[in-house]
Scaffold this active site. Structure first.
Site, PDB file in Angstrom:
ATOM      1  N   HIS A 174       0.867  -1.181   0.000  1.00 29.34           N
ATOM      2  CA  HIS A 174       0.000   0.000   0.000  1.00 29.34           C
ATOM      3  C   HIS A 174       0.898   1.224   0.000  1.00 29.34           C
ATOM      4  O   HIS A 174       2.144   1.106  -0.020  1.00 29.34           O
ATOM      5  CB  HIS A 174      -0.974  -0.019   1.183  1.00 29.34           C
ATOM      6  CG  HIS A 174      -0.279  -0.180   2.507  1.00 29.34           C
ATOM      7  ND1 HIS A 174       0.550   0.777   3.033  1.00 29.34           N
ATOM      8  CD2 HIS A 174      -0.268  -1.205   3.391  1.00 29.34           C
ATOM      9  CE1 HIS A 174       1.023   0.371   4.185  1.00 29.34           C
ATOM     10  NE2 HIS A 174       0.549  -0.851   4.429  1.00 29.34           N
ATOM     11  N   HIS A 194       4.143   1.314   2.103  1.00 28.58           N
ATOM     12  CA  HIS A 194       5.332   0.614   1.567  1.00 28.58           C
ATOM     13  C   HIS A 194       5.943   1.392   0.405  1.00 28.58           C
ATOM     14  O   HIS A 194       7.159   1.474   0.271  1.00 28.58           O
ATOM     15  CB  HIS A 194       4.939  -0.767   1.020  1.00 28.58           C
ATOM     16  CG  HIS A 194       4.324  -1.675   2.015  1.00 28.58           C
ATOM     17  ND1 HIS A 194       3.004  -2.074   1.953  1.00 28.58           N
ATOM     18  CD2 HIS A 194       4.844  -2.290   3.105  1.00 28.58           C
ATOM     19  CE1 HIS A 194       2.745  -2.885   2.945  1.00 28.58           C
ATOM     20  NE2 HIS A 194       3.832  -3.036   3.664  1.00 28.58           N
ATOM     21  N   VAL A 211       1.903   6.833   6.583  1.00 25.41           N
ATOM     22  CA  VAL A 211       1.050   7.381   5.515  1.00 25.41           C
ATOM     23  C   VAL A 211      -0.403   7.127   5.920  1.00 25.41           C
ATOM     24  O   VAL A 211      -0.753   6.038   6.388  1.00 25.41           O
ATOM     25  CB  VAL A 211       1.362   6.709   4.164  1.00 25.41           C
ATOM     26  CG1 VAL A 211       0.470   7.267   3.065  1.00 25.41           C
ATOM     27  CG2 VAL A 211       2.828   6.930   3.801  1.00 25.41           C
ATOM     28  N   SER A 258      -2.121  -3.034   5.541  1.00 27.27           N
ATOM     29  CA  SER A 258      -2.608  -4.153   4.718  1.00 27.27           C
ATOM     30  C   SER A 258      -3.866  -4.753   5.333  1.00 27.27           C
ATOM     31  O   SER A 258      -4.653  -5.397   4.653  1.00 27.27           O
ATOM     32  CB  SER A 258      -1.538  -5.239   4.610  1.00 27.27           C
ATOM     33  OG  SER A 258      -0.357  -4.684   4.112  1.00 27.27           O
TER      34      SER A 258
END
Ligand code: PAF
Length: 290
Positions: free
Chosen positions: A34, A37, A176, A186
């Site tokens: 996502h 990462h 984030v 995730s």
């Protein structure tokens, strides 16, 4: 982007990078990538000649009742996203490749694990430290990038590198968030629609701690109580923990001074979510958030 699945192939590529005197930035992940990462990968891209990402769902860090089998996986999508984020080499080992037999030696983490997720996830950080150490050796990276969302993991990795003199620089990267404040994870895909609506209360409760500390409140018990009340009223989930501790030591903080972490874990029906904020407290000689 080159994709390798075996240690032998990884080593071949690393040999070339080293011969070319490339600096190597490494982003370890468990996949189902996502924005969090990808932010790590993009940062690694700007700071290194070569970027290696690993995708490996590490069985050693899952307890018997945790979601190893159920952990979301989507290799095809991950490959596309990693390439777009500027990854040069994607390492996708199987469990058999990483652990061909029961390891003769694994690591045990002695500090920074007796609070937060360490309390309920016995052995989790030992499994993380063991796989991360293997990956550091395999990639021979100069820098490794970890999200601050997993602040306890980041503290443990700093401890690992300091204790064992691992020659690698650890870079902690800001969490984030979705526009409504929910930290990207995730596991967010497991939230029911009504849970997804309420989940941003986790961040709001942490923000309440931040604002109160900034307004001069230093009583930890009071800060926790305020945040807990908000999370109970608005979060729609069972609170696993809501803590304020020193960071990165993760020890009880009597009053808000130095660098502190406010961290929460909440349990929804099919997902346990964590989030935190790390606060350098004004007026105290605080260290930077690692
Ligand atoms: O943060 C993760 O995704 C994992 O704990 C890590 C660092 C890749 C080790 O398996």
């Amino acid at each position: 982007m080159n994709i390798v699945r075996t240690i032998a192939d990884l080593k071949k590529d690393i040999r070339h990078f080293k011969l070319d005197h490339h600096s190597i930035g490494f982003v370890p992940t468990m996949g189902f990538l996502h924005e969090g990462h990808l932010t790590l990968a993009r940062k690694a891209r700007t700071e290194n000649d070569t970027v290696i990402m690993s995708i490996f769902v590490n069985p050693l860090q899952f307890g018997p009742n945790e979601d190893f089998e159920r952990y979301p996986r989507d290799e095809e999508r991950d490959i596309k996203l990693a390439e777009e984020a500027g990854v040069d080499l994607l390492f996708l080992p199987s469990v058999e490749e990483m652990y061909p037999e029961e390891p003769a030696v694994t690591l045990t983490v002695h500090k920074r694990t007796s609070a937060l997720c360490g309390l309920t996830r016995e052995g989790h950080f030992d499994g993380v430290a063991t796989v991360v150490m293997k990956l550091f050796h395999l990639t021979e990276a100069d820098r490794a990038y970890f999200g601050k969302k997993d602040a306890q993991q980041l503290a443990v990795i700093h401890g690992l590198v300091d204790s064992l003199n691992v020659p690698i620089e650890i870079i902690g990267v800001e969490t984030v968030r979705e526009p409504d404040g929910l930290a990207k994870s995730s596991r967010n895909v497991y939230l029911l629609p009504e849970e997804r609506e309420k989940a941003p209360a986790i961040y709001r409760a942490l923000q309440l701690v931040k604002k109160s500390v900034e307004a001069g409140e230093a009583d930890i018990a009071l800060l926790k109580e305020k945040a807990r009340r908000m999370l109970e009223e608005e979060g729609g989930a069972e609170i696993d923990y809501l803590e304020i501790l020193s960071y990165p030591e993760l020890e009880p903080a009597d009053s808000a001074s130095g660098t502190i972490i406010a961290a929460a874990a909440v349990k929804y029906k099919n997902a346990r979510l964590i989030d935190n904020i790390i606060l350098p407290v004004k007026g105290s000689a605080s260290c930077s958030a690692q």
